[in-house]
Design a protein around this motif. Structure first.
Motif, PDB file in Angstrom:
ATOM      1  N   TRP A  63       0.815  -1.219   0.000  1.00  0.00           N
ATOM      2  CA  TRP A  63       0.000   0.000   0.000  1.00  0.00           C
ATOM      3  C   TRP A  63       0.844   1.263   0.000  1.00  0.00           C
ATOM      4  O   TRP A  63       1.992   1.260   0.438  1.00  0.00           O
ATOM      5  CB  TRP A  63      -0.956   0.015   1.187  1.00  0.00           C
ATOM      6  N   VAL A  64       0.270   2.312  -0.558  1.00  0.00           N
ATOM      7  CA  VAL A  64       0.780   3.670  -0.378  1.00  0.00           C
ATOM      8  C   VAL A  64      -0.347   4.462   0.268  1.00  0.00           C
ATOM      9  O   VAL A  64      -1.513   4.077   0.158  1.00  0.00           O
ATOM     10  CB  VAL A  64       1.189   4.328  -1.710  1.00  0.00           C
ATOM     11  N   GLU A  65       0.001   5.555   0.950  1.00  0.00           N
ATOM     12  CA  GLU A  65      -1.029   6.278   1.703  1.00  0.00           C
ATOM     13  C   GLU A  65      -1.214   7.696   1.206  1.00  0.00           C
ATOM     14  O   GLU A  65      -0.260   8.357   0.792  1.00  0.00           O
ATOM     15  CB  GLU A  65      -0.631   6.352   3.187  1.00  0.00           C
ATOM     16  N   LEU A  66      -2.463   8.145   1.265  1.00  0.00           N
ATOM     17  CA  LEU A  66      -2.745   9.567   1.120  1.00  0.00           C
ATOM     18  C   LEU A  66      -3.710   9.936   2.235  1.00  0.00           C
ATOM     19  O   LEU A  66      -4.857   9.470   2.265  1.00  0.00           O
ATOM     20  CB  LEU A  66      -3.345   9.875  -0.263  1.00  0.00           C
ATOM     21  N   ALA A  67      -3.212  10.756   3.160  1.00  0.00           N
ATOM     22  CA  ALA A  67      -4.038  11.157   4.296  1.00  0.00           C
ATOM     23  C   ALA A  67      -4.474  12.603   4.117  1.00  0.00           C
ATOM     24  O   ALA A  67      -4.009  13.302   3.217  1.00  0.00           O
ATOM     25  CB  ALA A  67      -3.238  11.023   5.578  1.00  0.00           C
ATOM     26  N   GLY A  68      -5.403  13.022   4.957  1.00  0.00           N
ATOM     27  CA  GLY A  68      -5.767  14.434   4.994  1.00  0.00           C
ATOM     28  C   GLY A  68      -6.873  14.850   4.034  1.00  0.00           C
ATOM     29  O   GLY A  68      -7.019  16.030   3.716  1.00  0.00           O
ATOM     30  N   VAL A  69      -7.661  13.883   3.548  1.00  0.00           N
ATOM     31  CA  VAL A  69      -8.813  14.266   2.714  1.00  0.00           C
ATOM     32  C   VAL A  69      -9.739  15.136   3.569  1.00  0.00           C
ATOM     33  O   VAL A  69     -10.078  14.772   4.693  1.00  0.00           O
ATOM     34  CB  VAL A  69      -9.573  13.025   2.205  1.00  0.00           C
ATOM     35  N   GLU A  70     -10.132  16.278   3.028  1.00  0.00           N
ATOM     36  CA  GLU A  70     -10.932  17.254   3.770  1.00  0.00           C
ATOM     37  C   GLU A  70     -12.410  16.878   3.792  1.00  0.00           C
ATOM     38  O   GLU A  70     -12.895  16.223   2.884  1.00  0.00           O
ATOM     39  CB  GLU A  70     -10.821  18.646   3.113  1.00  0.00           C
ATOM     40  N   PRO A  71     -13.140  17.356   4.811  1.00  0.00           N
ATOM     41  CA  PRO A  71     -14.603  17.353   4.691  1.00  0.00           C
ATOM     42  C   PRO A  71     -14.883  18.279   3.506  1.00  0.00           C
ATOM     43  O   PRO A  71     -14.176  19.299   3.368  1.00  0.00           O
ATOM     44  CB  PRO A  71     -15.089  17.998   5.987  1.00  0.00           C
ATOM     45  N   ASN A  72     -15.866  18.000   2.678  1.00  0.00           N
ATOM     46  CA  ASN A  72     -15.959  18.707   1.388  1.00  0.00           C
ATOM     47  C   ASN A  72     -14.625  18.573   0.643  1.00  0.00           C
ATOM     48  O   ASN A  72     -13.864  19.526   0.503  1.00  0.00           O
ATOM     49  CB  ASN A  72     -16.316  20.195   1.560  1.00  0.00           C
ATOM     50  N   PRO A  73     -14.319  17.389   0.143  1.00  0.00           N
ATOM     51  CA  PRO A  73     -12.982  17.101  -0.388  1.00  0.00           C
ATOM     52  C   PRO A  73     -12.623  17.986  -1.585  1.00  0.00           C
ATOM     53  O   PRO A  73     -13.478  18.337  -2.392  1.00  0.00           O
ATOM     54  CB  PRO A  73     -13.077  15.634  -0.805  1.00  0.00           C
ATOM     55  N   ARG A  74     -11.364  18.321  -1.650  1.00  0.00           N
ATOM     56  CA  ARG A  74     -10.911  19.343  -2.595  1.00  0.00           C
ATOM     57  C   ARG A  74     -10.248  18.759  -3.821  1.00  0.00           C
ATOM     58  O   ARG A  74      -9.587  17.714  -3.759  1.00  0.00           O
ATOM     59  CB  ARG A  74      -9.936  20.286  -1.889  1.00  0.00           C
ATOM     60  N   LEU A  75     -10.391  19.478  -4.894  1.00  0.00           N
ATOM     61  CA  LEU A  75      -9.826  19.062  -6.172  1.00  0.00           C
ATOM     62  C   LEU A  75      -8.310  18.896  -6.076  1.00  0.00           C
ATOM     63  O   LEU A  75      -7.743  17.976  -6.686  1.00  0.00           O
ATOM     64  CB  LEU A  75     -10.198  20.096  -7.243  1.00  0.00           C
ATOM     65  N   THR A  76      -7.673  19.738  -5.299  1.00  0.00           N
ATOM     66  CA  THR A  76      -6.219  19.634  -5.154  1.00  0.00           C
ATOM     67  C   THR A  76      -5.823  18.272  -4.562  1.00  0.00           C
ATOM     68  O   THR A  76      -4.827  17.670  -4.979  1.00  0.00           O
ATOM     69  CB  THR A  76      -5.690  20.764  -4.242  1.00  0.00           C
ATOM     70  N   THR A  77      -6.623  17.793  -3.620  1.00  0.00           N
ATOM     71  CA  THR A  77      -6.351  16.477  -3.022  1.00  0.00           C
ATOM     72  C   THR A  77      -6.577  15.364  -4.055  1.00  0.00           C
ATOM     73  O   THR A  77      -5.834  14.377  -4.101  1.00  0.00           O
ATOM     74  CB  THR A  77      -7.263  16.263  -1.797  1.00  0.00           C
ATOM     75  N   VAL A  78      -7.614  15.543  -4.850  1.00  0.00           N
ATOM     76  CA  VAL A  78      -7.893  14.572  -5.914  1.00  0.00           C
ATOM     77  C   VAL A  78      -6.688  14.468  -6.845  1.00  0.00           C
ATOM     78  O   VAL A  78      -6.236  13.363  -7.190  1.00  0.00           O
ATOM     79  CB  VAL A  78      -9.162  14.985  -6.709  1.00  0.00           C
ATOM     80  N   HIS A  79      -6.136  15.618  -7.224  1.00  0.00           N
ATOM     81  CA  HIS A  79      -4.967  15.608  -8.115  1.00  0.00           C
ATOM     82  C   HIS A  79      -3.785  14.875  -7.494  1.00  0.00           C
ATOM     83  O   HIS A  79      -3.114  14.092  -8.163  1.00  0.00           O
ATOM     84  CB  HIS A  79      -4.565  17.050  -8.469  1.00  0.00           C
ATOM     85  N   LYS A  80      -3.563  15.123  -6.210  1.00  0.00           N
ATOM     86  CA  LYS A  80      -2.486  14.403  -5.518  1.00  0.00           C
ATOM     87  C   LYS A  80      -2.687  12.896  -5.608  1.00  0.00           C
ATOM     88  O   LYS A  80      -1.757  12.133  -5.861  1.00  0.00           O
ATOM     89  CB  LYS A  80      -2.474  14.778  -4.022  1.00  0.00           C
ATOM     90  N   GLY A  81      -3.946  12.470  -5.363  1.00  0.00           N
ATOM     91  CA  GLY A  81      -4.275  11.048  -5.389  1.00  0.00           C
ATOM     92  C   GLY A  81      -4.055  10.437  -6.773  1.00  0.00           C
ATOM     93  O   GLY A  81      -3.539   9.319  -6.897  1.00  0.00           O
TER      94      GLY A  81
END
Lengths: 388, 388
Positions: A63-81
């Motif tokens: 596995w690799v991890e991506l933490a910190g998804v916001e309530p009302n998730p943000r496009l910037t986080t989606v791009h990171k993922g």
């Protein structure tokens, strides 16, 4: 009812011990490397993270991890993922959290398989043709995202909050263990209840003729939510109540109670504009809007509100006009929101009239909203003003 | 509720015009050669056969045919179908008909991919590991076979009627157009209603604690069936009523109203032994058995019968004991069966006491039956005797 095609392929697991028994077996159907996606870290505080990591390790799943998804998730986080999945050659996204984490997973899943900007799909400029498989471990009863293909993403640059999805973004599997919701804070529990109830109302107010079974199925979910709400708020570790509420949230938006009917969804469209600017909890925004929308719409079309009064709230219709019944039903809706101590007005979130015009404008940018009663910009403005 | 895994992958189409638009597209996902499976030829009399053939031809889909599937489909027919599929290299079985044709398709589908005698799967001596894809076009609202993985096969050599299935026998797609049920004869319409109602009762009487939403969902289906039954019987071409009843039959046995609860199913087990010997309509046998089973079981466990009285039949519980309510509820069940003019006693089918012992014996050959209340051979015998 309307002609429809219904298909919901998600393998839904409920109950204790299911994760331990079946997580690895389900992941293996799709590969052996996952993106472990989660939010602000509550899953670490309450032991779920350790449990999942242990299972992955035991099952020889990388596995690799991506933490910190916001309530009302943000496009910037989606791009990171998306970048992470591509770089790491991930086979499945394992979303551990509530609706925001799950919705973020869906956007990432489409983005990985989409040649272009994934946000175009949410802006209705493009359609997803494929998506990376998703699995979920639910920690919050609210959105129903664990058993549907939709999700909502916020673009903070443009202050837009848009829903989207595809037939490819149904989770392949979802694990729902009510124990994982024991530690959900009181306010999140309440907002979750508002959200699942809103999904029921969006379905209930539809313009479709001849759907008597659907009406009853929706009423069943509404009644069960209302009956159990106080209990989960007061007794957060009451397994039975938590499970019932969790199950209601899944059933409220997995399509099973709404086949062949065309839900209204105006309140969701309006609420998204509020929380796109103010970042308020989605469930809170919905709880504020619904009674005002009901007041507005029932003036012209009181029928379904009268149904709500009689069949959900048990009001005796004898000698009462449809409008009278509708008004009594809406008062019951208000009463329930008051009883669970959710905000009643936009002012409770320090929202004034400064952006109403803009929110109304944005609500209808793809056209009039609402199916039970169509709303134009002016209608929306009046509802928002009433909600101030 | 009990821990559960739910997954129902069938693509369900309801409404007019869906077949014309989507049949070929759905078949093509699995190949271009089908076994067209149907029953006694009513689909030829009423034009559905021609419509399907036309669509297949236009869509360049090859087909071979197997006609004459019996009500209570027979193992011999299943064997014919398996041979035909193997010889002809069929990619998908297209079952056009009611539950019998669909059930037969499932047995053939498993048989084609099973190295051995397919009946072993029904005798619980073996498990299916794969099945040929199935698609269905439904012409009778009754069994729910269009959206579940189970089916019933009769072995006339041994006079056995056994249910079986596998995760591989969910239809890939099912087309449900209420117009295709307009020509269903009155008695078949009535038996269909008895069958779908029986599925609801089998779910309703479960021993599982804490399933309040499931209880309401089942009640929703029961009430909607009861409300619409008289209408479809009296007005066979009433589209709205036929569609509502068809939709109830699908929802009664696709698993959506019964997640996490363990249905009783004793009445089905008993009925199968009756129709294995006498070849009576399944729905008729169930309608005879249920009230007698209810009388028997409610003596010890009246609680759920009291629920039925109050929540389905609207009986006012004030001042009544649970047993009293149960008795009144069961009387309402009888009243409904009388109102749709279905046989009340085994004697109505010229069945006497000659085989009761054998039927009771066979009912419990895999062990005690029933989950709400377990029944041994002697219990079954008493119920059958009461039903004479």
């Amino acid at each position: 009812m309307n002609p429809f095609r219904f298909q919901n392929p998600t393998a839904l697991y409920y109950g204790k011990g299911q994760l331990e028994q079946h997580l690895v077996e389900e992941i293996r159907k799709y590969g052996n490397k996952v993106l472990l996606l989660y939010g602000g870290g509550s899953i670490k505080r309450f032991g779920l993270y350790d449990k999942v990591i242990h299972l992955l390790r035991e099952g020889s799943i990388e596995w690799v991890e991506l933490a910190g998804v916001e309530p009302n998730p943000r496009l910037t986080t989606v791009h990171k993922g998306i970048d992470l999945c591509k770089t790491e050659g991930v086979h499945l996204i394992l979303a551990v959290g509530g609706g925001s984490v799950l919705d973020c997973a869906k956007a990432i899943a489409m983005g990985v398989k989409f040649d272009g900007e994934v946000y175009d799909i949410y802006q209705r400029k493009a359609v997803a043709k494929d998506a990376l498989p998703i699995g979920t471990i639910l920690t919050l009863a609210a959105t129903g995202s664990e058993m549907n293909s939709g999700g909502v993403i916020t673009n903070w640059e443009t202050k837009e909050k848009l829903g989207g999805g595809s037939p490819y973004t149904f989770p392949k599997f979802s694990f729902c263990d009510a124990e994982n919701t024991f530690t959900v804070p009181r306010d999140q529990t309440i907002y979750g209840i508002c959200d699942m109830l809103a999904h029921c109302y969006e379905h209930y107010f539809h313009p479709t003729e001849n759907a008597p079974l659907q009406r009853r199925l929706i009423e069943s979910v509404i009644k069960t939510i209302i009956e159990n709400a106080r209990k989960v708020i007061d007794e957060p570790t009451n397994y039975e109540a938590r499970e019932t509420i969790m199950y209601c949230s899944t059933m409220a938006l997995n399509g099973m109670i709404s086949m062949g009917i065309e839900g209204d969804w105006a309140n969701h469209a309006m609420e998204h504009e509020i929380s796109a600017i103010y970042d308020i909890p989605h469930g809170g925004g919905l709880a504020i809007l619904f009674p005002h929308w009901m007041d507005f719409v029932s003036q012209e079309k009181p029928e379904r509100f009268a149904d709500l009064a009689v069949h959900v709230f048990g009001i005796n219709p004898a000698g009462k006009s449809t409008s009278q019944l509708a008004a009594e039903g809406i008062e019951k809706v208000r009463e329930f929101y008051r009883s669970i101590e959710v905000p009643q007005r936009l002012a409770d979130y320090q929202i004034g009239s400064e952006n109403l015009e803009r929110m109304a404008e944005q609500s209808v940018r793809f056209g009039e909203i609402g199916k039970y009663r169509k709303l134009n910009k002016n209608d929306v403005l009046r509802i928002l003003q009433a909600a101030l």
